[in-house]
Structures are given as C-alpha cells and as structure tokens.
Design an enzyme around this catalytic site. Sequence first.
Site, PDB file in Angstrom:
ATOM      1  N   SER A 101       0.710  -0.342   3.103  1.00 57.60           N
ATOM      2  CA  SER A 101       0.815   0.259   1.685  1.00 57.60           C
ATOM      3  C   SER A 101       2.479   1.543   1.932  1.00 57.60           C
ATOM      4  O   SER A 101       3.166   1.641   2.970  1.00 57.60           O
ATOM      5  CB  SER A 101       0.087   1.186   1.147  1.00 57.60           C
ATOM      6  OG  SER A 101      -0.930   2.734   1.822  1.00 57.60           O
ATOM      7  N   LYS A 102       3.022   1.717   1.024  1.00 55.81           N
ATOM      8  CA  LYS A 102       3.654   3.017   0.956  1.00 55.81           C
ATOM      9  C   LYS A 102       4.123   4.019   2.039  1.00 55.81           C
ATOM     10  O   LYS A 102       5.445   4.087   2.222  1.00 55.81           O
ATOM     11  CB  LYS A 102       3.893   3.951  -0.612  1.00 55.81           C
ATOM     12  CG  LYS A 102       5.134   3.079  -1.429  1.00 55.81           C
ATOM     13  CD  LYS A 102       5.530   4.075  -2.545  1.00 55.81           C
ATOM     14  CE  LYS A 102       6.397   3.144  -3.328  1.00 55.81           C
ATOM     15  NZ  LYS A 102       5.779   4.540  -4.221  1.00 55.81           N
ATOM     16  N   ARG A 103       2.529   4.183   2.611  1.00 55.43           N
ATOM     17  CA  ARG A 103       2.479   5.337   3.198  1.00 55.43           C
ATOM     18  C   ARG A 103       3.655   4.963   4.340  1.00 55.43           C
ATOM     19  O   ARG A 103       3.238   5.643   5.383  1.00 55.43           O
ATOM     20  CB  ARG A 103       1.626   6.789   3.169  1.00 55.43           C
ATOM     21  CG  ARG A 103      -0.298   5.701   3.628  1.00 55.43           C
ATOM     22  CD  ARG A 103      -1.109   6.425   3.008  1.00 55.43           C
ATOM     23  NE  ARG A 103      -2.347   5.462   2.960  1.00 55.43           N
ATOM     24  CZ  ARG A 103      -2.870   4.714   4.445  1.00 55.43           C
ATOM     25  NH1 ARG A 103      -2.144   5.726   4.985  1.00 55.43           N
ATOM     26  NH2 ARG A 103      -3.931   4.371   4.158  1.00 55.43           N
ATOM     27  N   HIS A 104       3.317   3.505   4.609  1.00 52.49           N
ATOM     28  CA  HIS A 104       3.377   3.468   6.068  1.00 52.49           C
ATOM     29  C   HIS A 104       5.023   3.322   6.206  1.00 52.49           C
ATOM     30  O   HIS A 104       5.618   3.420   7.532  1.00 52.49           O
ATOM     31  CB  HIS A 104       2.671   2.022   6.494  1.00 52.49           C
ATOM     32  CG  HIS A 104       0.830   1.762   6.378  1.00 52.49           C
ATOM     33  ND1 HIS A 104       0.140   0.893   5.340  1.00 52.49           N
ATOM     34  CD2 HIS A 104       0.395   1.912   7.614  1.00 52.49           C
ATOM     35  CE1 HIS A 104      -1.218   1.400   6.062  1.00 52.49           C
ATOM     36  NE2 HIS A 104      -0.748   2.854   6.122  1.00 52.49           N
ATOM     37  N   GLY A 105       5.221   2.773   5.392  1.00 52.42           N
ATOM     38  CA  GLY A 105       6.687   2.912   5.894  1.00 52.42           C
ATOM     39  C   GLY A 105       7.215   1.428   3.592  1.00 52.42           C
ATOM     40  O   GLY A 105       6.422   1.322   3.467  1.00 52.42           O
TER      41      GLY A 105
END
Length: 473
Positions: free
Chosen positions: A240-244
């Site tokens: 998801s976005k929080r990973h990159g």
Amino acid sequence: MNIITRFAPSPTGFLHIGGARTALLNWLFARANSGKMRLRIEDTDRRRSTPEAVEAIIEGLGWLGLSHDDEIIYQHECLERHKQIARRLLETGAAYKCTCTAQEIEAMRERARKAGKTPRYDGTCREKTPGDIPADAPFVIRFKTPAHGQTIIEDQVQGRTAIANDQLDDLILLRSNGTPTYMLSVVVDDHDMGVSHIIRGDDHFTNSARQKLIYEALGWDVPVFAHIPLIHGADGAKLSKRHGALGIDAYRAMGYLPEALRNYLVRLGWSHGDDEVISTAQMIEWFSLEAVGKAPARFDFAKLENLNGIYIRKMDDAELLEKFIHALPYLEAGPELLKQLTPDMKTRLLKAMKGLKSRAKTLNDLVTASRFIFAQRPLVIEAKAAKVLDDAARAHLAGLYRKLEKISEWTPETIETTIRAYTAGQELKFGKIAQPLRSALTGSSVSPGIFDVLYALGREETLARIQDQSQLS
Ligand code: GLU
C-alpha cells in the site's frame, strides 16, 4: 491451441505496480508460447474512467515495453452484448429475475448474521415463475448458482482447488438499471476476445469459480486460470501507499530503467534457479506458470535499486546516454537539465558516462552526478569544497595549469600522466592536488574519478575553471 492472454485493468489514475507485474506475466506467457496478449480497459465506471486515467495505463505499459496485440477493447463499448447474454441466460433458465428490494436484502443479511452465517442472497426469487413477478416491478437478473456440488479450478499456480457451490452467491448479472456487472462483462469479453488463459491476482480466485459456472451455463470453453499471489510490503502486509510508490509513473520519475523494473517484477514470485539478472529474452525463453510461487512476494525497494544499478553499469555508454536523455522530462530534476542540454554538453556527458554510471543506482543519481558538467563559470563552490582551496592549493592549481595546457592530445591517460608527474615533481601527495582540483572543476567535494572529470570537461573548460580558482592572472 491459440494462446491468448489479456490484461484487464480498471482505470484508476495510474498503472499500479501490482497491475504492471500481472501485465508482465501475461505478456511473458504469451510471448513464451507464440501467443498474443490483449488489452481490455475495464472502463464501465464512467466517472473514474477519464481519458487521462486510460492514458496513464497505456503510457505505463508502453514505457515498460509490454506491447499488447490487436486493438484495445474498451469494455463500456460492449455493454449491449453483455445485456444480450444476460437475456440469453434468463431464457435458458440459468438466470432469473429477482425483485427483492434493498430493504429485503438487508433484512436477509441481518438474519444470516444473527444466525452466524455468511450474509448472502437467500434465493427468495429463485423458483418464482414469470407469473409471480409483477410486470412493473424493478428487477435484477441473478445467476442461478448450483445449490450443491463444487466448482473445481485447475489452477496453473495454485494447483487444483475446489470451492463448494453453496459458498457462492446467486450473483447479480444485470442491475435494476439495466447495466451489467463485472462478473458478467468479464466472462463475455474474455470469451469474445478468445482468451485462452486468465492470469491475474489471487484476490480474484472466488470470482473465477463464479465465472467458470457462467461459462458452463453458456456452453462456452472455460479458459485456463492462473492466480498469482499479490505483492506485499516488507512487513508482510498487502502493498500500500505507506510502503512506497504504487504507480508505475513514480518509478519512472525515480529513475528506474524499464528493463531493470521488468527484471525485478518478474523475480517477485517467479524464479529460474539462482538467476537474479535476467534479460527479457531469457525471461521469455524460461518463463512458465509452474515456476510462479504460491506465497506472496515482498517488495524490496533496496533490491530494486541495486538491480537498477547493475543495469545502468552494464549498459553501453552511448545507449545509456540516449536513455538518460529520453528519461529527462520524466525525472524529478530532469526538465531543468534538459533545458541546458546543448550538443556540447551531450559530448561531455558521453565522455563522463563511464565515471558517472559507476556510482549511480538510478537515473536521478546520474542527474546529480552530472551537475558539474552543466555548471556555469565561475562555479559556485560548496563550503566543504572551498575549504581545500587555500593559498597553497591555488598556487598548485596554477602550476598544474601550465602543465595541462601543454598536453597535445586530451585523453584520460595523458591527463593522468601529467597530473602524476606534477605531484611527483612537487613531492605532493596525490590528494593534495586532486581535492583542490575537484573543488575547482566541480564546485563539490564528491565527483567521479578526477581524470574522468577533466576528460569529460575537455581542455578549454578545464583550464578556464582552474583559472577561475587559481592565482593565475
Ligand atoms: N479490472 C479488474 C481489476 O483491475 C481485473 C479483472 C480481471 O482480471 O478479470 O482488478
């Protein structure tokens, strides 16, 4: 058998990195089997499917080099055909009209929840005859899922898997406003496009069982299914976005080469022995669905960066320069550099490429490392670089200048010989001349190898930059 795969993205504004990996596997499977990969844009949600969102997918695939075959199918253009098939299913008794209202469905769900069962449609309208249904009542068309037995998928990645039919709902094929649902449209389009193999994320597994039943009800050949595990982040959660970054455009902007990204993406869940660096030709030669793993792959950004560095280093200098220049408009700091790209600068860049690429992991690293080439005289000298430019150093720069100007042929070798002769003659440690020289020529305390810097800048520019910082009059 004619092998036809397909990539069927819904436009969301970008090409998702996971979608790109799905497309790559479809593309590889098709190329490995002399087949075709077709592209279908699932654009039935007309609010989200803007021309820009569609363009982002096409552009992303083009950049990654995943060319599709035949014309692009736009799903919203096929709606009449989907409706026609829904009517056919109704006529053959494989589907039925359901007039249950939203409140009735909600009550049904509530009852199931209370009884600790999975909330789903309870089949109220399943056995109704046309006479039981008021002519003017709004209705949906539902598929009559077999109440008993099981649906078996011979999955090319997951193996043989059975799903009990009583776990599958009587799904809606046509909504009350007459629009077809995803489940119906996908089956009809895949059939009409001649798709032989459906390779997609394993989040679609249950959908495949439902779709298989629809194929069978229509008497159509069921495609071969292969469900690939989704990509997870380093912590094991779905990417998801929080990973990159999730969009392929962001990877392009970060300076990854499409060939390196292809290599990285194929290795996410697919392997060929211990091979890590795999050319596209090798991938096509070696690819098989059986070698795709069942476990979710973890996206490792550091690994991608390293792999990209390997691709950068092994690429021929002139080819890398061309790719670099083409990538500039998309790179974070690229457009600014592009404005200054004269033929002269291009010549310098080519000469510098060997040194520049030796430390770069991304094309953005190349932008940063090549700043000295574009710098305008007199150079702005960074504080750390300015420190080494004391009076003694400036005097040595002047001394070296007189030697350098005598070089008849400006090559890395003649440059090196001249500088080493100067330091030996002056009994100086090499660093005592290399550091001030680096400051004068690049304005920085870090740069590619110093001989490469002089070579890339050329005699005239080198001498002028030294003159700016030395005690020459
Ligand atoms: N459009 C669907 C998606 O983006 C994929 C449909 C399919 O592969 O059947 O998830």
